[in-house]
Structures are given as structure tokens and as C-alpha cells.
Design an enzyme around this catalytic site. Structure first.
Site, PDB file in Angstrom:
ATOM      1  N   LYS A   1      26.695  22.424  50.169  1.00  0.00           N
ATOM      2  CA  LYS A   1      26.891  23.117  51.439  1.00  0.00           C
ATOM      3  C   LYS A   1      26.876  24.608  51.185  1.00  0.00           C
ATOM      4  O   LYS A   1      27.204  25.057  50.078  1.00  0.00           O
ATOM      5  CB  LYS A   1      28.239  22.733  52.067  1.00  0.00           C
ATOM      6  CG  LYS A   1      28.291  22.953  53.554  1.00  0.00           C
ATOM      7  CD  LYS A   1      27.606  21.799  54.269  1.00  0.00           C
ATOM      8  CE  LYS A   1      27.731  21.866  55.759  1.00  0.00           C
ATOM      9  NZ  LYS A   1      27.429  20.524  56.333  1.00  0.00           N
TER      10      LYS A   1
HETATM   11  N1  GLU Z   1      24.508  19.977  58.325  1.00  0.00           N
HETATM   12  C1  GLU Z   1      24.229  18.585  58.506  1.00  0.00           C
HETATM   13  C2  GLU Z   1      25.384  17.735  58.032  1.00  0.00           C
HETATM   14  O1  GLU Z   1      26.508  18.184  57.953  1.00  0.00           O
HETATM   15  C3  GLU Z   1      22.871  18.164  57.949  1.00  0.00           C
HETATM   16  C4  GLU Z   1      22.663  18.371  56.485  1.00  0.00           C
HETATM   17  C5  GLU Z   1      21.243  18.096  56.017  1.00  0.00           C
HETATM   18  O2  GLU Z   1      20.423  17.651  56.812  1.00  0.00           O
HETATM   19  O3  GLU Z   1      20.991  18.346  54.853  1.00  0.00           O
HETATM   20  O4  GLU Z   1      25.244  16.561  57.769  1.00  0.00           O
END
Ligand code: GLU
Length: 425
Positions: free
Chosen positions: A108
Site C-alpha cells: 500500500k
Molecule cells: N485499493 C484497492 C483495495 O484496497 C485496490 C487495490 C488494487 O487493485 O491493487 O483493495
């Protein structure tokens, strides 16, 4: 920072992890490795503001665990971003990818900023400088960012262009959630909401409830909340409340979501405020509070962390909760909800539709062969329904709630990968 202990997302994640690991009787050496991210980077992101001054922003990128494959996870722009929040979100991505069994580790990123106060030009410079600062960490085989809170397809296009500029050729596989003309996948934009809808329908099935006789409240009307509300509305559910940072709309007769979406499209910052039907409760705090306490069958928190806490869990009247957001329920609240026998579909399952279609986007891009939207949606449904049932069965076998069931399933898969790889050196 100024947060109560219950509100530290990383501490909350550790509690959830421990509950599952205790039940699993996990090798202590593996547990030890799962309690910290493999790599956390803090970057300083200076940009020139429109008024000519230079402002420095703080950014993070965390690789939580990449035993199962390249790291995957979004980038968030928000004033409340902290390293502990990004660490928790990266851990949740690790478990999430394992729950739906896609070959990724979890990551993240985040920048501490208020995106609503930045111009397009400032946002672009911020995104490009941040990309430059985390450049050694990302890549189609290393770590593939995606959108999250207040980042969009446009943000992904800037990251892709900045990364590609450094390499000297186009590298669409470095991000997912891209615009369609740059190699984005059909169905990606609404995928998280679609996964929430599919999980809600599966949960309703378990309780032999008819979607057409189900009332639902949705907290948050961004990408996840608005798509979940729209898709559930299309399935015949009655949406009795929605909220965002401007307030909440409450209507026991049901909100016409198609009409509300038209309203939101034309307002500044895409807010629900000013809609002329239902009761409007003004203000983020007041609106969100009212929304969580609505009389409804299913509650979908699709905003931020720490919304259902030890303080307000007792006031939730829904029969089930489907977590569209990451970390909306604290461990203290979980205990109360269990006592009240409220069925909860946890974030790492309920909102996994987004990363699942991100995976499809990455696979399509690597093969340079793109699927129809029907194909994407069919494959997403297959994965979500099978993951839901795998979690349901695990929680049944271990006699635990769905959250711990999902963790057990995920941790087993990550632990197996770690064991097989062994310990270097
Ligand atoms: N931000 C999204 C989540 O929390 C998607 C992450 C992604 O597609 O890599 O799952």
C-alpha cells in the site's frame, strides 16, 4: 497521531492476526514474520505549488509480504495518512489477495495531503514526484500500485507515464486501474462495488433472504459505495440511506440511486448534498452517525477505517454488515457485533473485487489480449462466490466468525508459501 489506541489500524490488524493465528496453531517462526512489513519506505515529496512556493509532502510505500508473488495495492491521498495506517492497509492487501487466491503479495502507499485543496496541476506534480521517489520499489514484476481513496484512473495514467519515461518505453503493467485507452480493463472501475454486491447476495442466500425485500444503508459514496449502491439497487434492493463527507440522505421509502448518481455527477467534488429527495442530515460526523444507526437489513460501510467502534457498535440495527471499506470495524466492535449475532462479511473478502479485476487487468496487459466486460464480470463472480463460500466453510469448521475464517484461510496460504520458500540466507 492524537488517535486513541482503538483507532490505530496497525494495532487493530495485529489483533485480528493474533486471533486467527491462535486458532491455527501457527508455527511461531511464521507468526513472527507476519507481524511486520517486509519493507517500508518513507519519501519526501517536494513540489512547486501554483502560487510559486515549494511545499514538501510526506509519502509512504509499504511492501507487507511478498511470499505469494509481486506486491499489489493502492495509493491513497488523504490528510490522515500515517505510516501505521499504510502498514495496516498493506497487511490487509496481503490477506485479501490470499483470500481470493490471486498470486500477489500485499502493498500500500499513501501521501499525506488534502487532495480537495490541490489543483489538477499540483496533483499531477505530486503524483509524478512521488512515483519518482518510489521508482526502485515498483514495476510489473515487483509491485503494482492501483487507485485507492482520492486517487483515480488519471493518477494511474501519470504514474504509468512517469515510470515509462524513465525506462524509455511504455510499461502499462506497472499500475492497474488505468484508463481503458492505456490498457485498463473493462469492468475495473466498478469492480470493488460489484464484489460488495456479490458478497451481499451470497450472504442474503445463507439467510434465505430475498434481495427484493432487503433494505440497505451505504456509508460513503465514492467509487466503492456508489457502485455498490447502484448494483444492489439494480438487484432490487431498497437503499434506505447513503452518506458522504457532506452528510447523509435517509429515506425509508428507498432512494432512486440512478437519479442520485445523476445529481452527484454535476455537483462540485461529486457530493450528495443538495439532492432534493429524502431527509438530509448535514455534516460528515452527524450524517455518518445517523447512517450507521439506521434500521436496515444490511449495512455497507464503504468509507474509511474505524467507523464501527466499541462506542457505537451497540447501536447498529442491521442484521448483516458487508465491509466495502478497509478496516471499518475495530476489534472491540467485532466483539459487540458477535454478541449481537450480526453477520459480518469482512473487508479482506467483501472488497476484494477491486484487486481481483486489477489482477485481470495485469494478466490481460501482459498477454496484450483483452477480454469483454461480460467475460471480466463472469470471472469476477466465479472468484468472489467461491471465496465467499470457502470463508463461510472455514468459519463453520473452526466455529469462528467470518473475519477470523477469512484470516485463517489467508494466513494458511501465506504461511504455506513462506514455508516452501524457506528462510534466506
Ligand atoms: N485499493 C484497492 C483495495 O484496497 C485496490 C487495490 C488494487 O487493485 O491493487 O483493495
Amino acid at each position: 497521531m492524537g488517535k486513541s489506541k482503538e483507532e490505530n489500524p496497525f494495532q487493530n490488524m495485529l489483533k485480528q492476526l493474533k486471533t486467527a493465528c491462535d486458532r491455527l496453531d501457527l508455527d511461531p517462526g511464521i507468526y513472527e514474520q507476519l507481524r511486520e512489513p517486509q519493507r517500508s519506505v518513507i519519501v519526501s515529496v517536494p513540489i512547486r505549488m501554483d502560487d510559486g512556493s515549494i511545499k514538501n509532502f510526506t509519502g509512504y510505500r509499504v511492501h507487507y509480504n511478498y511470499a505469494r508473488g509481486p506486491c499489489k495495492g493502492g495509493i491513497r491521498y488523504h490528510p490522515n495518512v500515517t505510516l501505521d495506517e499504510v502498514k495496516a492497509l498493506a497487511a490487509w492487501m496481503t490477506w485479501k489477495c490470499a483470500v481470493v487466491n490471486i498470486p500477489y503479495g500485499g502493498a500500500k502507499g499513501g501521501i499525506v495531503c488534502d487532495p480537495l485543496k490541490l489543483s489538477q496541476g499540483e496533483l499531477e506534480r505530486l503524483t509524478r514526484r512521488y512515483t519518482f521517489m518510489i521508482l526502485p520499489m515498483i514495476g510489473p514484476e515487483k509491485d503494482i500500485p492501483a487507485p485507492d481513496v482520492y486517487t483515480t484512473q488519471q493518477t494511474m495514467a501519470w504514474i504509468m507515464d512517469t515510470y515509462s519515461s524513465f525506462l524509455g518505453y511504455s510499461v502499462p503493467g506497472v499500475v492497474t486501474g488505468k484508463p481503458i485507452p492505456l490498457g485498463g480493463s473493462l469492468g475495473r472501475a466498478e469492480a470493488t462495488g460489484r464484489g460488495v454486491m456479490l458478497c451481499t447476495l451470497e450472504a442474503l442466500k445463507k439467510f434465505k433472504m430475498d434481495p427484493r425485500k432487503t433494505s440497505i444503508a451505504v456509508q460513503g459514496f465514492g467509487n466503492v459505495g456508489s457502485n455498490a449502491a447502484k448494483l444492489l439497487y439494480n438487484e432490487g434492493c431498497k437503499i434506505v440511506g447513503v452518506s458522504d463527507v457532506s452528510g447523509a440522505i435517509i429515506d425509508p421509502e428507498g432512494i432512486d440511486i440512478t437519479d442520485l448518481l445523476e445529481h452527484v455527477k454535476i455537483t462540485k467534488n461529486k457530493l450528495i448534498e443538495g439532492y432534493n429527495r429524502g431527509e438530509f442530515i448535514k455534516g460528515a460526523i452527524e450524517g455518518n452517525k445517523a447512517l450507521l444507526e439506521i434500521q436496515c437489513d444490511a449495512l455497507v460501510p464503504a468509507a474509511l477505517e474505524n467507523q464501527i467502534t466499541g462506542e457505537n457498535a451497540d447501536k447498529v440495527k442491521a442484521k448483516m454488515i458487508v465491509e466495502g471499506a478497509n478496516g471499518p470495524t475495530t476489534p472491540e466492535a467485532d466483539k459487540i457485533l458477535d454478541e449481537k449475532r450480526i453477520f459480518l462479511v469482512p473487508d479482506i473478502l467483501a472488497n476484494a473485487g477491486g484487486v481481483t479485476v486489477s489482477y485481470f487487468e495485469w494478466v490481460q496487459g501482459l498477454q496484450a489480449y483483452f477480454w469483454s466486460e461480460t467475460e471480466v464480470n463472469r470471472k469476477l463472480k466465479e472468484i468472489m462466490v467461491s471465496a465467499f463460500n470457502a470463508v463461510y466453510e472455514t468459519s463453520d469448521i473452526y466455529k469462528v466468525n467470518m473475519r477470523t475464517g477469512a484470516y485463517i484461510l489467508a494466513i494458511r496460504r501465506v504461511a504455506e508459501a513462506l514455508k516452501l520458500r524457506g528462510l534466506f540466507p
